[in-house]
Enzyme design. Structure first.
Site, PDB file in Angstrom:
ATOM      1  N   ASP A  17     -47.951  49.051 -53.729  1.00  0.00           N
ATOM      2  CA  ASP A  17     -47.593  48.154 -54.834  1.00  0.00           C
ATOM      3  C   ASP A  17     -47.206  46.777 -54.305  1.00  0.00           C
ATOM      4  O   ASP A  17     -47.496  45.746 -54.928  1.00  0.00           O
ATOM      5  CB  ASP A  17     -46.431  48.724 -55.673  1.00  0.00           C
ATOM      6  CG  ASP A  17     -46.916  49.635 -56.808  1.00  0.00           C
ATOM      7  OD1 ASP A  17     -47.945  50.314 -56.636  1.00  0.00           O
ATOM      8  OD2 ASP A  17     -46.259  49.664 -57.876  1.00  0.00           O
TER       9      ASP A  17
ATOM     10  N   ASP B 110     -46.507  54.698 -51.508  1.00  0.00           N
ATOM     11  CA  ASP B 110     -46.378  54.311 -52.912  1.00  0.00           C
ATOM     12  C   ASP B 110     -45.834  52.880 -53.000  1.00  0.00           C
ATOM     13  O   ASP B 110     -46.402  52.021 -53.681  1.00  0.00           O
ATOM     14  CB  ASP B 110     -45.428  55.294 -53.613  1.00  0.00           C
ATOM     15  CG  ASP B 110     -45.240  54.974 -55.084  1.00  0.00           C
ATOM     16  OD1 ASP B 110     -46.242  54.658 -55.751  1.00  0.00           O
ATOM     17  OD2 ASP B 110     -44.093  55.033 -55.561  1.00  0.00           O
TER      18      ASP B 110
ATOM     19  N   LYS C  66     -39.832  55.473 -40.643  1.00  0.00           N
ATOM     20  CA  LYS C  66     -38.450  55.034 -40.451  1.00  0.00           C
ATOM     21  C   LYS C  66     -37.736  56.091 -39.611  1.00  0.00           C
ATOM     22  O   LYS C  66     -36.717  56.670 -40.014  1.00  0.00           O
ATOM     23  CB  LYS C  66     -37.759  54.794 -41.795  1.00  0.00           C
ATOM     24  CG  LYS C  66     -36.535  53.899 -41.637  1.00  0.00           C
ATOM     25  CD  LYS C  66     -36.124  53.226 -42.926  1.00  0.00           C
ATOM     26  CE  LYS C  66     -34.746  52.611 -42.821  1.00  0.00           C
ATOM     27  NZ  LYS C  66     -34.686  51.407 -41.972  1.00  0.00           N
TER      28      LYS C  66
HETATM   29  C1  IPM Z   1     -48.609  56.183 -58.270  1.00  0.00           C
HETATM   30  C2  IPM Z   1     -47.417  56.526 -59.149  1.00  0.00           C
HETATM   31  C3  IPM Z   1     -47.042  57.997 -58.960  1.00  0.00           C
HETATM   32  C4  IPM Z   1     -46.625  58.191 -57.514  1.00  0.00           C
HETATM   33  C5  IPM Z   1     -45.939  58.507 -59.907  1.00  0.00           C
HETATM   34  C6  IPM Z   1     -46.226  58.156 -61.326  1.00  0.00           C
HETATM   35  C7  IPM Z   1     -45.739  59.981 -59.756  1.00  0.00           C
HETATM   36  O1  IPM Z   1     -46.357  55.665 -58.888  1.00  0.00           O
HETATM   37  O2  IPM Z   1     -49.647  56.810 -58.432  1.00  0.00           O
HETATM   38  O3  IPM Z   1     -48.489  55.274 -57.445  1.00  0.00           O
HETATM   39  O4  IPM Z   1     -45.454  57.949 -57.174  1.00  0.00           O
HETATM   40  O5  IPM Z   1     -47.474  58.601 -56.728  1.00  0.00           O
HETATM   41 MN    MN Z   2     -46.910  54.008 -57.574  1.00  0.00          MN
END
Ligand code: IPM
Ligand code: MN
Ligand code: NAD
Length: 326
Positions: free
Chosen positions: A227, A223, A167
């Site tokens: 997800d 991260d 970004k």
């Molecule tokens: C992941 C988790 C971790 C991250 C947290 C729990 C520190 O969300 O492994 O994806 O943000 O890396």
């Molecule tokens: Mn995560």
């Protein structure tokens, strides 16, 4: 001499999926010596620390680590452990497996997430009742190390190209350094690549995931985007990851402790088993890694399924099915 594998289940469903994946590791070729370590909320409650020194030393002294998840204390556990193995990249494959009801069955992505800095470098301050600040750190050296890995990854796996997520239109200095450094290294290696603003990329990944292969991203973007990709392929129960360092590595599912289902025996062990497959491949046991992956994929395709994938099987049912197909 057999390799030593540290096994750290942690909290919540970590206690269910890690033993399942360990059984799979025990069933394949290599003679590993497994050593269990504690970390997470329960240990903190008992001892005052979420990451005991013995666990740190165990991970440092092992050839590789299989980790589950920690709850409230996750950041106190997993961030230091990533540093213990000096991991500069978190490899997060997100694939839609045949036979599962993925939202986007065309999805076959790999996120290469910067694993040392960005907002995770952790310089937060509370300046007043009203104001809290966070300093985000991006270095050319870390970006370069990640980019070198990304180039090798693309060349070594017959991937076509990578996309740099950033970004830099807003974070001109920090993401500017990230984008420009990764771009420069890719040019040197003649690795085809493009770049994209991460907000627009999130939309494109939902609409046309088949247009992307490997995504090279800053820490927090990796991260969140991984997800998001879990949503495209059927949930967090399917995403493995590898925290790779120069001489050591730690493998863990992308998901957390899943408090909503913990203790019920119905957690999907696939993400952790696929992390174990990555562990095997990392240690050079390619055939065993392929065998584990194939057995997991075969069960995902027509075997028993846990509730997150629409079935009513237990973790134990799925584990037995994977073991029987190895
Ligand atoms: C992941 C988790 C971790 C991250 C947290 C729990 C520190 O969300 O492994 O994806 O943000 O890396
Ligand atoms: Mn995560
Ligand atoms: P989560 O990943 O634990 O759960 C999110 C959703 O996905 C839940 O509905 C859960 O049931 C489902 N899910 C996750 N893994 C699954 C699996 N294997 N099988 C079936 N369903 C699964 O994320 P959250 O709820 O945001 O976080 C819960 C706790 O986990 C928090 O305390 C958080 O700090 C921690 N966490 C730890 C790690 C880690 O240790 N690496 C990573 C992420 C979150």
């Amino acid at each position: 001499m057999s390799e030593q594998i540290a096994v750290i289940p942690g909290d919540g469903i970590g206690q269910e999926v890690v033993p399942a994946a360990r059984r799979v590791l025990e069933a394949v070729g290599p003679e590993f010596e497994f050593v269990e370590g504690d970390a997470g909320d329960a240990v903190k409650e008992e001892t005052g620390t979420a990451l005991p020194d013995e666990t740190r030393s165990l991970v440092a002294a092992s050839d590789a680590t299989l980790f589950g998840a920690a709850g409230e204390t996750a950041a106190e556990v997993i961030l230091p452990l990533r540093s213990v193995v000096d991991s500069f990249v978190n490899v997060r494959p997100a694939r839609a497996y045949p036979g599962t009801d993925a939202l986007r069955p065309e999805t076959d992505l790999v996120f290469l997430r910067e694993n040392t800095e960005g907002v995770y470098a952790g310089h937060e301050s509370r300046l007043s009742d009203d104001v809290a600040t966070l300093t985000r750190v991006v270095t050319e050296s870390a970006s370069e190390r990640l980019a070198e890995f990304a180039c090798e990854y693309v060349e070594g796996r017959d991937e076509e190209s990578f996309t740099i997520a950033h970004k830099a239109n807003v974070m001109r200095e920090t993401d500017g350094v990230f984008r420009d450094t990764v771009d420069r290294v890719a040019d040197v290696h003649s690795v085809p690549h493009d770049e994209m603003l991460m907000d627009a990329l999130a939309t494109h990944l939902c609409l046309r995931p088949e247009e992307y292969d490997v995504i090279v991203c800053p820490n927090l973007a990796g991260d969140v985007l991984s997800d998001l990709a879990a949503g495209l392929v059927g949930g967090l129960g399917l995403l493995p990851s590898a925290n790779i360092g120069p001489d050591n590595a730690l493998f863990e599912p992308v998901h957390g402790t899943a408090p909503d289902i913990a203790g019920e025996g119905v957690a999907n062990p696939a993400a952790t088993m696929l992390s174990a497959a990555m562990l095997l491949e990392h240690l050079g046991y390619d055939e065993d890694g392929t065998a584990v992956r194939a057995a997991v994929e075969s069960v995902l395709s027509d075997g028993p399924r846990t509730p997150d994938l629409g079935g009513d099987a237990t973790t134990e049912d799925v584990t037995e099915a994977v073991l029987s197909r190895l």
